[in-house]
Design a protein around this motif. Structure first.
Motif, PDB file in Angstrom:
ATOM      1  N   THR A  69       0.840  -1.192   0.203  1.00 14.30           N
ATOM      2  CA  THR A  69      -0.059   0.007   0.026  1.00 14.30           C
ATOM      3  C   THR A  69       0.970   1.179   0.126  1.00 14.30           C
ATOM      4  N   ALA A  70       0.771   1.871  -1.207  1.00 13.30           N
ATOM      5  CA  ALA A  70       1.624   3.378  -1.025  1.00 13.30           C
ATOM      6  C   ALA A  70       0.889   4.353  -0.025  1.00 13.30           C
ATOM      7  N   PHE A  71       2.019   5.087   0.372  1.00 12.98           N
ATOM      8  CA  PHE A  71       1.633   6.063   1.421  1.00 12.98           C
ATOM      9  C   PHE A  71       0.245   6.961   1.269  1.00 12.98           C
ATOM     10  N   GLU A  72       0.426   7.286   0.023  1.00 13.48           N
ATOM     11  CA  GLU A  72      -0.847   8.127  -0.574  1.00 13.48           C
ATOM     12  C   GLU A  72      -2.124   7.601  -0.631  1.00 13.48           C
ATOM     13  N   ASP A  73      -1.967   6.146  -0.540  1.00 16.40           N
ATOM     14  CA  ASP A  73      -3.304   5.355  -0.694  1.00 16.40           C
ATOM     15  C   ASP A  73      -3.803   5.161   0.962  1.00 16.40           C
ATOM     16  N   ILE A  74      -2.946   5.306   2.076  1.00 13.22           N
ATOM     17  CA  ILE A  74      -3.517   5.113   3.185  1.00 13.22           C
ATOM     18  C   ILE A  74      -4.417   6.217   3.711  1.00 13.22           C
ATOM     19  N   PRO A  75      -5.372   5.603   4.376  1.00 19.10           N
ATOM     20  CA  PRO A  75      -6.638   6.585   4.823  1.00 19.10           C
ATOM     21  C   PRO A  75      -6.244   7.837   5.486  1.00 19.10           C
ATOM     22  N   GLU A  76      -6.671   9.006   5.437  1.00 16.63           N
ATOM     23  CA  GLU A  76      -6.233  10.197   6.328  1.00 16.63           C
ATOM     24  C   GLU A  76      -6.226   9.841   7.780  1.00 16.63           C
ATOM     25  N   SER A  77      -7.277   8.999   8.351  1.00 19.67           N
ATOM     26  CA  SER A  77      -7.570   8.456   9.628  1.00 19.67           C
ATOM     27  C   SER A  77      -6.255   7.579  10.250  1.00 19.67           C
ATOM     28  N   TRP A  78      -5.540   7.413   9.511  1.00 20.23           N
ATOM     29  CA  TRP A  78      -4.463   6.328   9.878  1.00 20.23           C
ATOM     30  C   TRP A  78      -3.370   7.302  10.711  1.00 20.23           C
ATOM     31  N   ASN A  79      -3.033   6.756  11.993  1.00 18.81           N
ATOM     32  CA  ASN A  79      -2.054   7.528  12.799  1.00 18.81           C
ATOM     33  C   ASN A  79      -0.838   6.601  12.801  1.00 18.81           C
ATOM     34  N   CYS A  80       0.332   7.249  13.170  1.00 15.05           N
ATOM     35  CA  CYS A  80       1.747   6.635  13.356  1.00 15.05           C
ATOM     36  C   CYS A  80       1.558   5.362  14.338  1.00 15.05           C
ATOM     37  N   PRO A  81       1.813   4.117  14.004  1.00  9.27           N
ATOM     38  CA  PRO A  81       1.619   3.049  15.087  1.00  9.27           C
ATOM     39  C   PRO A  81       2.530   3.088  16.211  1.00  9.27           C
ATOM     40  N   ALA A  82       3.788   4.048  16.206  1.00 14.08           N
ATOM     41  CA  ALA A  82       4.616   4.067  17.290  1.00 14.08           C
ATOM     42  C   ALA A  82       4.448   5.264  18.289  1.00 14.08           C
TER      43      ALA A  82
END
Length: 52
Positions: A28-41
């Motif tokens: 999954t390209a970064f551009e295709d990640i939903p805007e609601s995603w947050n850094c997992p760290a």
């Protein structure tokens, strides 16, 4: 595909790996990640990442 780095904690999002623990499949390209995603760290938003 390009990698992106969290400016807050240094986590690197690698599209080849994705973030399967948070529903982002490998490839999954970064551009295709939903805007609601947050850094997992550290939990900051996608807007805190810059291209590596």
């Amino acid at each position: 595909m390009k990698k992106y780095v969290c400016e807050v904690c240094g986590y690197v999002y690698d599209p080849a790996v994705g973030d399967p623990d948070n529903g982002i499949a490998p490839g999954t390209a970064f551009e295709d990640i939903p805007e609601s995603w947050n850094c997992p760290a550290c939990g900051v938003g996608k807007d805190s990442f810059t291209e590596e």
